[in-house]
Design an enzyme around this catalytic site. Structure first.
Site, mmCIF file in Angstrom:
data_model
loop_
_atom_site.group_PDB
_atom_site.id
_atom_site.type_symbol
_atom_site.label_atom_id
_atom_site.label_comp_id
_atom_site.label_asym_id
_atom_site.label_seq_id
_atom_site.Cartn_x
_atom_site.Cartn_y
_atom_site.Cartn_z
ATOM 1 N N TYR A 115 0.835 -1.215 0.000
ATOM 2 C CA TYR A 115 0.000 0.000 0.000
ATOM 3 C C TYR A 115 0.866 1.260 0.000
ATOM 4 O O TYR A 115 0.707 2.140 -0.849
ATOM 5 C CB TYR A 115 -0.919 -0.011 1.224
ATOM 6 C CG TYR A 115 -1.822 1.196 1.319
ATOM 7 C CD1 TYR A 115 -3.030 1.226 0.637
ATOM 8 C CD2 TYR A 115 -1.473 2.299 2.095
ATOM 9 C CE1 TYR A 115 -3.875 2.331 0.714
ATOM 10 C CE2 TYR A 115 -2.302 3.407 2.182
ATOM 11 C CZ TYR A 115 -3.496 3.422 1.490
ATOM 12 O OH TYR A 115 -4.311 4.519 1.567
ATOM 13 N N LYS A 166 1.634 3.926 -3.157
ATOM 14 C CA LYS A 166 1.352 5.357 -3.001
ATOM 15 C C LYS A 166 2.593 6.183 -3.339
ATOM 16 O O LYS A 166 2.519 7.202 -4.032
ATOM 17 C CB LYS A 166 0.891 5.651 -1.577
ATOM 18 C CG LYS A 166 -0.475 5.103 -1.209
ATOM 19 C CD LYS A 166 -1.578 5.792 -1.987
ATOM 20 C CE LYS A 166 -2.959 5.386 -1.486
ATOM 21 N NZ LYS A 166 -4.041 6.004 -2.285
#
Length: 239
Positions: free
Chosen positions: A141, A145
């Site tokens: 994650y 990003k």
């Protein structure tokens, strides 16, 4: 700021407009006098109850419903002829169904959207990211990003603002148990946390994104900037 710059009106595209932050941002832009056109591009339209209480909202808002992959963006590329593009796209691997699907949304869609915006010579790109985004992270994650941020920053925009908020406070249509637990925990210990780790309302983030874009469109400013909680709160308190 000159009188011409002060009176100038802006146009926006919002990607990820049906998410919590995206909906709050659409409201912000529709209410603000400086924005005379707001276009959402996505797989679903923003529900009417998000903006039904805003006078003249329907005259400013255009909603384009399409599959937001690279080829579908090609079909709506003329819609990117705007002052600024705001990207609030984001999900989780669990919600997406797999790591591969997660990356398609949190990297591929973001980069494809940014590519079309840059090709249309959009002046400002505003990206909603994560407080701990890091392209070198072991965690999918946070790494994704960070990689999305890097890709957008490398594109030919005059200015890019990356927003890295803390724990987002919102009422989601889709219940995320882990996120709800985190929100509950942080609400109890927020007083003892550093500002960049504190909880923050999606409405506050949306307001800061709108104010920041107006500032960067009106003036020559830092080409690339990252805003954490402290800067987001500070911006939102300007109005």
């Amino acid at each position: 700021m000159s009188e011409e710059e002060f009176s100038r009106k802006y146009q926006a595209v919002v990607l990820g407009a049906t998410g919590a932050t995206g909906k709050a941002l659409v409201r912000e832009l529709l209410i603000a006098d400086k924005w005379n056109k707001v276009t959402t591009i996505g797989r679903r339209a923003v529900a009417d109850d998000v903006f039904s209480d805003i006078p003249n909202a329907s005259s400013k808002l255009e909603q384009i419903v399409t599959d937001t992959d690279a080829h579908q963006f090609d079909q709506v590329k003329s819609s990117f002829d705007v002052s600024a593009v705001f990207c609030c796209l984001g999900t989780t691997a669990k919600q997406a169904g797999s790591n591969e699907n997660f990356r398609k949304i949190d990297y591929d869609l973001i980069v494809n959207g940014a590519h079309h915006a840059a090709s249309a010579n959009v002046t400002h790109f505003s990206l909603m990211s994560s407080g701990a985004a890091n392209a070198n992270s072991w965690f999918l994650y946070l790494r994704t990003k960070g990689e999305s941020e890097a890709a957008v920053n490398a594109m030919n925009f005059r200015t890019v603002s990356v927003f890295r908020p803390g724990v987002l406070l919102t009422k989601r249509e889709i219940y995320r148990p882990a996120e709800a637990w985190t929100q509950s925990l942080f609400s109890k210990i927020s007083w003892m946390l550093p500002s960049n780790a504190k909880e923050i309302k999606v409405e506050t983030v949306a307001k800061a994104m709108r104010i920041d874009a107006e500032f960067r469109l009106a003036q020559k400013s830092v080409p690339r900037t990252i805003l954490h909680n402290a800067e987001i709160f500070e911006l939102a308190e300007l109005e």
